[in-house]
Design an enzyme around this catalytic site. Structure first.
Site, PDB file in Angstrom:
ATOM      1  N   CYS A   2      72.428  50.846  57.072  1.00  0.00           N
ATOM      2  CA  CYS A   2      73.911  50.791  57.887  1.00  0.00           C
ATOM      3  C   CYS A   2      74.369  49.747  57.974  1.00  0.00           C
ATOM      4  CB  CYS A   2      73.212  50.612  59.002  1.00  0.00           C
ATOM      5  SG  CYS A   2      71.586  51.636  59.895  1.00  0.00           S
ATOM      6  N   ILE A  51      67.392  56.970  57.593  1.00  0.00           N
ATOM      7  CA  ILE A  51      66.363  57.322  57.109  1.00  0.00           C
ATOM      8  C   ILE A  51      65.370  57.570  57.431  1.00  0.00           C
ATOM      9  CG2 ILE A  51      65.776  56.184  55.167  1.00  0.00           C
ATOM     10  CD1 ILE A  51      68.476  56.888  54.916  1.00  0.00           C
ATOM     11  N   ASN A  74      70.547  46.344  59.642  1.00  0.00           N
ATOM     12  CA  ASN A  74      70.540  47.181  58.690  1.00  0.00           C
ATOM     13  C   ASN A  74      69.523  46.754  57.123  1.00  0.00           C
ATOM     14  OD1 ASN A  74      71.851  48.342  56.310  1.00  0.00           O
ATOM     15  ND2 ASN A  74      72.732  46.443  55.381  1.00  0.00           N
ATOM     16  N   GLY A  75      68.681  48.158  56.687  1.00  0.00           N
ATOM     17  CA  GLY A  75      67.974  48.039  55.816  1.00  0.00           C
ATOM     18  C   GLY A  75      66.770  48.868  56.468  1.00  0.00           C
ATOM     19  N   GLU A  76      65.689  48.393  55.370  1.00  0.00           N
ATOM     20  CA  GLU A  76      64.026  48.912  55.836  1.00  0.00           C
ATOM     21  C   GLU A  76      63.623  48.020  55.618  1.00  0.00           C
ATOM     22  OE1 GLU A  76      64.074  52.097  55.761  1.00  0.00           O
ATOM     23  OE2 GLU A  76      65.819  52.652  55.669  1.00  0.00           O
TER      24      GLU A  76
END
Length: 643
Positions: A2, A51, A74-76
Site C-alpha cells: 500500500c 492482497i 504498507n507491506g506484508e
C-alpha cells in the site's frame, strides 16, 4: 502492499485537505481503496492494494478492538496467521478471563494492531515480513512509526523539531505548504559517489529515511528513535562450518520463507532472470504451489545483455507458465524521462528501466511477484567481494599507488582498475570498492567536479541538516570494520556494506518504486530475517569456495535444477547503457550536460564535466555511469526541486 502518509503537529500545522492530497499522490501504490483519520493533531492517510482479505474489513485506517489505537500499514507480515492464533487463544483485552478475543477480519493488519495494543512497540519483533506502518494512540496522543529489519518497505519522515510528516514516497511532501524542501549538499556528494542517497539521509534537508529495524516514537515530550533489530548484534563468535549441515539448514530456511511468502488471496508469480538467485526461488515456489507458477523475464535485443534464453530454459525445466518481453531502446526510452518522477530523488541505477518493464508485464497477469534480491549480498555474489578479497593481500595494499599511476596510461579497462586502486585511506575502503565496481565517482574525484559555490555549500553544511542521522555522512568511514565478537574477513565486511547500503537504498528501492508504479507487490524471500541471520554466521569458506561465488547457495539450487544451466559467468540485470548513451540516448548528454544546462543548475564545474564527456566519447567507456549520474541529477534539479 500500500501507500501510507500522515503527520503530527500539536499546532495544527497541517490540514485534512493536505492529508487527502498527500495520499492521492500514492494512488498507484494502492488503487483498490482509500481511507483517512484526522483529529486535529494527527492525520493518517492510506491507499490500499488488496492482497490479504480482499473484503472491506481489511480497509484502513483500522481501529483496535478497544478503539484506542488506529493503524495504517504498507507491506506484508507472513506469519500473521500463527500470530493471530496466539491472540485468539488468549483472554480478551477487557480483563474477563472467561472470554476469548476474536479477530474481526482475516487481514494481517488487524493482527499487527492488536499485538501492539497488547504488547506495545516491542511487538514488532514478533513479525516476520516487510513493512512500514504507523500506529496512533488516540488516548495519549502518541505516534509510532515502524520499519522492517532490512528496510524493504520505504518510510520517509520530515522533522523540524516541532512538526512531523511521513510518507511512502517523497513526492507527498511537495504538497505541504508549511515545510520548505532544501537540497542536502552532502546527499548530493553521496549520490555521485554511490548512485543513490544512503539512509538515513534523503536529497532534502530535514527529510530522512527511517532506519531499517527501527521505530520512531513522537509525543508531547519529543521524538525518539529506537533500534529493535541490529545487523551487528546478530553476528556471533561461532560460525557454521559443516557443509552438509549448512546445506540442510539453508534449504529448510529457504523452503519455509518461500512457503510463507506465497500466502496471498490474489494471483502470484516470480521474476525469473535465469540466474542462480531467481531460479532457486522459482524452483522452491514450484514445489510449494498447488497451481502452475507464472514466471516473468526481460531480454534485450543486444545479445551481450540478453539472459532471457537461460530464464526460458529454467522455466521449461520447471514447467512454469513463462512470459517474456524482449526490449529495445525504443521500449526503454519511454521510461527514461519518468525515472526522476518514479523515484522522487536522484537515483542512478539504470536497471530501474528493465525492472519497470518487467513489472508492467507481470501486472497484466498477477498482483504479487517473488524476487531474488539479497542472494548476492548474503553469499558473496558480486565482483566487489572479489576485489575486497584481493585488497586483503598486503602486497597489493603496499603497491597500489604506483600500480594505479601505471595503469592510468592504459586502455579503458586498465584505467578503470587504476581508479579502483586509488583510494584515500583504509577508512573508506569498502565504500570505495563498491563505488568503483559500479563505475561511479571516487570520493577524491568529487571536489573538482563541483562548482566553487557548491564546494563551499558542501563543506559548510550546518550540523542541523544531519542531526537525525546516525553514522552520517557515510563517506567518513565504513561500518563494521571491527567487532568484538569475531574478526570479519574483507569479503564479509564488503558484503555487510552491501547489506546495509546497496541492498536497502538501491536494489530494494529500485524494485519497490518500479513495481508499485504498476500496483504490483514484490516479495523477497532471501531477506527473511532468519536467512539473513544464518548467512551472517556462515563460514566465508562456504560462501566462496575453490574460486566459486555463492557456493553453498548453488549446492541447494542443484538439488532442483541441473548444474549445466548455470555454468556461465554472472551477467547481471543491466541495460547496454554505455552503447545507448553514445547512440540512441545521445540527446541526454547533449541537452543536460551543455554549458547552459550546467550553469543553470549551478552544481557542477562545466570544464570538468565537458572534459569527462569528451573522454567518454573518445573511448573511455567505463565513465558511462559517472555521465549517467550527472544527467539524472541535472534532470531532477531542472524538473522536480522546489526552491
Amino acid at each position: 502492499m500500500c501507500g501510507i502518509t500522515g503527520f503530527y503537529s500539536s499546532t495544527e500545522a497541517f490540514s485534512e485537505e493536505q492529508l487527502r492530497m498527500m495520499t492521492d499522490v500514492l494512488k498507484h501504490r494502492g488503487p483498490d481503496a482509500e481511507g483517512f483519520f484526522y483529529d486535529g493533531i494527527c492525520g493518517l492517510g492510506h491507499r490500499r492494494l488488496s492482497i490479504i482479505d480482499l473484503s472491506v474489513r481489511g480497509n484502513q485506517p483500522m481501529s483496535s478492538a478497544n478503539d484506542r489505537y488506529v493503524i495504517i500499514y504498507n507491506g506484508e507480515v507472513y506469519n500473521y496467521a500463527e500470530l493471530g492464533v496466539g491472540l485468539t487463544e488468549s483472554s480478551s483485552f477487557s480483563g474477563a478471563s472467561d472470554t476469548k478475543f476474536h479477530l474481526k477480519s482475516a487481514s494481517d493488519t488487524e493482527v499487527i494492531l492488536e499485538l501492539f495494543s497488547r504488547y506495545g512497540a516491542e511487538s514488532v519483533s514478533r513479525l516476520n515480513g516487510m513493512f512500514a506502518y504507523a500506529i496512533y494512540d488516540k488516548q495519549e496522543k502518541e505516534l509510532h512509526l515502524f520499519r522492517d529489519r532490512q528496510g524493504i518497505k520505504p518510510l520517509y519522515y520530515y522533522w523540524d523539531g516541532n512538526k512531523l510528516a511521513f510518507t511512502s514516497e517523497l513526492r507527498s511532501f511537495r504538497l505541504l505548504k508549511k515545510i520548505k524542501l532544501q537540497i542536502n549538499p552532502k546527499a548530493v556528494f553521496d549520490f555521485l559517489h554511490f548512485g543513490f542517497v544512503p539512509a538515513p539521509a534523503s536529497i532534502y534537508q530535514n527529510v530522512f529515511k527511517l532506519p531499517a529495524g527501527s521505530y520512531l516514537k513522537l509525543n508531547s515530550k519529543g521524538l525518539t528513535i529506537e533500534r529493535y533489530w541490529k545487523l551487528e548484534d546478530k553476528i556471533q563468535e561461532q560460525i557454521t562450518t559443516n557443509e552438509d549441515q549448512a546445506i540442510v539448514k539453508l534449504s529448510d530456511l529457504l523452503t519455509s520463507s518461500v512457503q510463507y511468502q506465497l500466502r496471498s488471496d490474489v494471483p502470484f508469480g516470480v521474476f525469473l532472470s535465469g540466474g542462480v538467485d531467481s531460479s532457486l526461488i522459482t524452483a522452491l515456489a514450484t514445489m510449494a504451489s498447488s497451481s502452475r507458477i507464472n514466471t516473468f523475464s526481460i531480454g534485450f535485443e543486444e545479445i551481450s545483455h540478453n539472459e532471457s534464453i537461460y530464464a526460458k530454459e529454467v522455466a521449461t525445466y520447471l514447467g512454469t507458465s513463462h512470459h517474456e518481453f524482449i526490449i529495445s531502446f525504443k521500449d526503454a526510452i519511454e521510461l527514461v524521462d519518468s525515472i526522476t518522477h518514479t523515484y522522487g530523488e536522484p537515483f542512478a541505477d539504470s536497471s530501474s528501466i528493465p525492472t519497470m518493464l518487467v513489472s508492467r508485464l507481470a501486472r497484466k497477469h498477477v498482483t504479487v511477484c517473488l524476487s531474488g534480491e539479497g542472494g548476492d549480498e548474503l553469499f558473496f555474489g558480486y565482483g566487489a567481494h572479489q576485489w575486497a578479497r584481493r585488497f586483503s593481500n598486503p602486497l597489493l595494499m603496499l603497491s597500489r599507488k604506483p600500480l594505479s599511476s601505471l595503469l592510468s596510461f592504459g586502455d579503458s579497462r586498465l584505467k578503470r582498475i587504476g581508479s579502483l586502486l586509488n583510494y584515500k585511506n583504509s577508512e573508506n575502503l569498502f565504500h570505495h570498492i563498491f563505488s568503483q565496481e559500479q563505475y561511479f565517482f571516487a570520493s577524491i574525484e568529487l571536489a573538482p567536479l563541483l562548482s566553487p559555490d557548491w564546494q563551499k555549500e558542501l563543506f559548510n553544511t550546518p550540523s542541523s541538516a544531519v542531526s537525525a542521522g546516525a553514522n552520517w555522512p557515510l563517506t567518513t568511514s565504513d561500518p563494521m570494520k571491527k567487532l568484538d565478537k569475531r574478526n570479519l574477513t574483507f569479503m564479509e565486511q564488503q558484503a555487510i556494506f552491501d547489506l546495509q547500503y546497496y541492498l536497502q537504498d538501491d536494489l530494494l528501492t529500485k524494485v519497490d518504486r518500479a513495481s508499485m508504479r504498476f500496483s504490483l507487490e514484490t516479495r523477497v524471500p532471501y531477506l527473511d530475517h532468519r536467512i539473513v541471520e544464518f548467512a551472517l554466521n556462515l563460514s566465508p569458506g562456504l560462501k566462496y569456495k575453490r574460486g566459486e561465488p555463492k557456493y553453498l547457495l548453488k549446492q541447494v539450487l542443484y538439488q532442483y535444477l541441473p548444474q549445466r544451466i548455470f555454468d556461465r559467468p554472472k551477467q547481471g540485470f543491466a541495460i547496454p547503457l554505455a552503447k545507448w548513451l553514445k547512440n540512441e540516448l545521445r540527446y541526454l548528454p547533449d541537452e543536460l550536460l551543455s554549458e547552459t544546462a550546467i550553469n543553470t543548475t549551478g552544481i557542477f564545474n562545466y570544464i570538468q564535466v565537458s572534459d569527462m564527456v569528451k573522454r567518454f566519447f573518445n573511448g573511455e567507456s567505463y565513465l558511462f555511469n559517472r555521465i549517467w549520474s550527472i544527467i539524472l541529477l541535472q534532470k531532477w534539479l531542472m524538473n522536480y526541486h522546489q526552491d
